[in-house]
Scaffold this motif. Structure first.
Motif, PDB file in Angstrom:
ATOM      1  N   PHE A  15     -25.632  -7.776  11.497  1.00 28.51           N
ATOM      2  CA  PHE A  15     -24.583  -7.987  12.486  1.00 28.51           C
ATOM      3  C   PHE A  15     -23.928  -6.680  12.914  1.00 28.51           C
ATOM      4  O   PHE A  15     -23.466  -6.558  14.047  1.00 28.51           O
ATOM      5  CB  PHE A  15     -23.552  -9.000  11.990  1.00 28.51           C
ATOM      6  CG  PHE A  15     -24.067 -10.411  12.068  1.00 28.51           C
ATOM      7  CD1 PHE A  15     -24.269 -11.019  13.294  1.00 28.51           C
ATOM      8  CD2 PHE A  15     -24.392 -11.113  10.924  1.00 28.51           C
ATOM      9  CE1 PHE A  15     -24.771 -12.305  13.377  1.00 28.51           C
ATOM     10  CE2 PHE A  15     -24.885 -12.398  10.999  1.00 28.51           C
ATOM     11  CZ  PHE A  15     -25.079 -13.009  12.227  1.00 28.51           C
ATOM     12  N   MET A  16     -23.897  -5.679  12.034  1.00 32.23           N
ATOM     13  CA  MET A  16     -23.412  -4.360  12.441  1.00 32.23           C
ATOM     14  C   MET A  16     -24.359  -3.759  13.474  1.00 32.23           C
ATOM     15  O   MET A  16     -23.929  -3.210  14.492  1.00 32.23           O
ATOM     16  CB  MET A  16     -23.271  -3.435  11.230  1.00 32.23           C
ATOM     17  CG  MET A  16     -22.122  -3.771  10.348  1.00 32.23           C
ATOM     18  SD  MET A  16     -21.994  -2.568   9.026  1.00 32.23           S
ATOM     19  CE  MET A  16     -20.462  -3.087   8.280  1.00 32.23           C
ATOM     20  N   TRP A  17     -25.653  -3.857  13.206  1.00 37.72           N
ATOM     21  CA  TRP A  17     -26.663  -3.359  14.149  1.00 37.72           C
ATOM     22  C   TRP A  17     -26.565  -4.113  15.479  1.00 37.72           C
ATOM     23  O   TRP A  17     -26.591  -3.511  16.550  1.00 37.72           O
ATOM     24  CB  TRP A  17     -28.058  -3.532  13.539  1.00 37.72           C
ATOM     25  CG  TRP A  17     -29.174  -3.217  14.474  1.00 37.72           C
ATOM     26  CD1 TRP A  17     -29.685  -1.984  14.773  1.00 37.72           C
ATOM     27  CD2 TRP A  17     -29.919  -4.155  15.261  1.00 37.72           C
ATOM     28  NE1 TRP A  17     -30.697  -2.112  15.693  1.00 37.72           N
ATOM     29  CE2 TRP A  17     -30.863  -3.427  16.005  1.00 37.72           C
ATOM     30  CE3 TRP A  17     -29.882  -5.532  15.389  1.00 37.72           C
ATOM     31  CZ2 TRP A  17     -31.756  -4.034  16.873  1.00 37.72           C
ATOM     32  CZ3 TRP A  17     -30.767  -6.145  16.264  1.00 37.72           C
ATOM     33  CH2 TRP A  17     -31.692  -5.392  16.995  1.00 37.72           C
ATOM     34  N   LEU A  18     -26.425  -5.431  15.402  1.00 42.36           N
ATOM     35  CA  LEU A  18     -26.336  -6.255  16.600  1.00 42.36           C
ATOM     36  C   LEU A  18     -25.111  -5.875  17.427  1.00 42.36           C
ATOM     37  O   LEU A  18     -25.198  -5.775  18.658  1.00 42.36           O
ATOM     38  CB  LEU A  18     -26.289  -7.732  16.221  1.00 42.36           C
ATOM     39  CG  LEU A  18     -26.248  -8.745  17.358  1.00 42.36           C
ATOM     40  CD1 LEU A  18     -27.481  -8.603  18.250  1.00 42.36           C
ATOM     41  CD2 LEU A  18     -26.153 -10.148  16.799  1.00 42.36           C
ATOM     42  N   GLU A  57     -27.381  -0.597   6.445  1.00 39.85           N
ATOM     43  CA  GLU A  57     -27.216  -1.162   5.108  1.00 39.85           C
ATOM     44  C   GLU A  57     -26.159  -0.390   4.320  1.00 39.85           C
ATOM     45  O   GLU A  57     -25.373  -0.990   3.588  1.00 39.85           O
ATOM     46  CB  GLU A  57     -28.559  -1.184   4.373  1.00 39.85           C
ATOM     47  CG  GLU A  57     -29.494  -2.235   4.963  1.00 39.85           C
ATOM     48  CD  GLU A  57     -30.935  -2.112   4.500  1.00 39.85           C
ATOM     49  OE1 GLU A  57     -31.296  -1.118   3.835  1.00 39.85           O
ATOM     50  OE2 GLU A  57     -31.717  -3.017   4.826  1.00 39.85           O
ATOM     51  N   ASN A  58     -26.118   0.934   4.496  1.00 42.31           N
ATOM     52  CA  ASN A  58     -25.093   1.734   3.825  1.00 42.31           C
ATOM     53  C   ASN A  58     -23.705   1.415   4.372  1.00 42.31           C
ATOM     54  O   ASN A  58     -22.740   1.314   3.618  1.00 42.31           O
ATOM     55  CB  ASN A  58     -25.386   3.231   3.957  1.00 42.31           C
ATOM     56  CG  ASN A  58     -26.549   3.660   3.102  1.00 42.31           C
ATOM     57  OD1 ASN A  58     -26.867   3.038   2.099  1.00 42.31           O
ATOM     58  ND2 ASN A  58     -27.219   4.728   3.510  1.00 42.31           N
ATOM     59  N   LYS A  59     -23.600   1.264   5.697  1.00 39.54           N
ATOM     60  CA  LYS A  59     -22.308   0.898   6.309  1.00 39.54           C
ATOM     61  C   LYS A  59     -21.847  -0.458   5.777  1.00 39.54           C
ATOM     62  O   LYS A  59     -20.666  -0.651   5.469  1.00 39.54           O
ATOM     63  CB  LYS A  59     -22.431   0.827   7.833  1.00 39.54           C
ATOM     64  CG  LYS A  59     -22.519   2.155   8.523  1.00 39.54           C
ATOM     65  CD  LYS A  59     -22.597   1.934  10.031  1.00 39.54           C
ATOM     66  CE  LYS A  59     -22.794   3.216  10.792  1.00 39.54           C
ATOM     67  NZ  LYS A  59     -22.852   2.999  12.253  1.00 39.54           N
ATOM     68  N   ALA A  60     -22.774  -1.395   5.676  1.00 39.06           N
ATOM     69  CA  ALA A  60     -22.436  -2.731   5.186  1.00 39.06           C
ATOM     70  C   ALA A  60     -22.006  -2.677   3.723  1.00 39.06           C
ATOM     71  O   ALA A  60     -21.056  -3.362   3.327  1.00 39.06           O
ATOM     72  CB  ALA A  60     -23.626  -3.672   5.353  1.00 39.06           C
ATOM     73  N   GLU A  65     -17.613  -2.993  -0.225  1.00 38.20           N
ATOM     74  CA  GLU A  65     -16.817  -2.407  -1.303  1.00 38.20           C
ATOM     75  C   GLU A  65     -15.346  -2.322  -0.913  1.00 38.20           C
ATOM     76  O   GLU A  65     -14.457  -2.614  -1.722  1.00 38.20           O
ATOM     77  CB  GLU A  65     -17.363  -1.023  -1.669  1.00 38.20           C
ATOM     78  CG  GLU A  65     -18.704  -1.081  -2.376  1.00 38.20           C
ATOM     79  CD  GLU A  65     -19.375   0.275  -2.520  1.00 38.20           C
ATOM     80  OE1 GLU A  65     -18.848   1.289  -2.008  1.00 38.20           O
ATOM     81  OE2 GLU A  65     -20.451   0.317  -3.150  1.00 38.20           O
ATOM     82  N   ALA A  66     -15.069  -1.950   0.335  1.00 41.05           N
ATOM     83  CA  ALA A  66     -13.686  -1.888   0.817  1.00 41.05           C
ATOM     84  C   ALA A  66     -13.070  -3.280   0.827  1.00 41.05           C
ATOM     85  O   ALA A  66     -11.897  -3.456   0.457  1.00 41.05           O
ATOM     86  CB  ALA A  66     -13.645  -1.277   2.216  1.00 41.05           C
ATOM     87  N   TYR A  67     -13.836  -4.283   1.208  1.00 35.76           N
ATOM     88  CA  TYR A  67     -13.371  -5.671   1.214  1.00 35.76           C
ATOM     89  C   TYR A  67     -13.027  -6.120  -0.200  1.00 35.76           C
ATOM     90  O   TYR A  67     -11.990  -6.755  -0.425  1.00 35.76           O
ATOM     91  CB  TYR A  67     -14.452  -6.559   1.828  1.00 35.76           C
ATOM     92  CG  TYR A  67     -14.198  -8.041   1.726  1.00 35.76           C
ATOM     93  CD1 TYR A  67     -13.229  -8.652   2.521  1.00 35.76           C
ATOM     94  CD2 TYR A  67     -14.937  -8.838   0.864  1.00 35.76           C
ATOM     95  CE1 TYR A  67     -13.003 -10.017   2.447  1.00 35.76           C
ATOM     96  CE2 TYR A  67     -14.721 -10.205   0.782  1.00 35.76           C
ATOM     97  CZ  TYR A  67     -13.752 -10.789   1.579  1.00 35.76           C
ATOM     98  OH  TYR A  67     -13.537 -12.143   1.502  1.00 35.76           O
TER      99      TYR A  67
END
Length: 76
Positions: A15-18, A57-60, A65-67
């Motif tokens: 979804f980040m890519w999308l 995948e790294n961004k996700a 982790e922040a969540y």
């Protein structure tokens, strides 16, 4: 009384890519119809090179982790 809002769940790598590629996908598909775009985007995602997928995948992973840290701070 204070209302506690739970943080929003982060997007996964797809979804980040999308989100970043939605306009290009709509232009390439020639329509903004959700059914068409979802099928078209999933085909494109499968064809994305591993190196490019790794970025998302790294961004996700970082968002997840922040969540988790934000959830630790929420007490009911």
């Amino acid at each position: 009384m204070t209302i506690i809002e739970e943080p929003k769940r982060p997007k996964n790598s797809y979804f980040m890519w999308l989100s970043e590629n939605r306009e290009a996908l709509i232009n390439e598909a020639g329509t903004g119809a959700a059914v068409v775009i979802s099928k078209f985007a999933s085909q494109k995602w499968r064809a994305v090179q591993d190196a490019e997928k790794a970025v998302f995948e790294n961004k996700a992973k970082e968002a997840k982790e922040a969540y988790a840290k934000q959830l630790d701070g929420v007490h009911y």
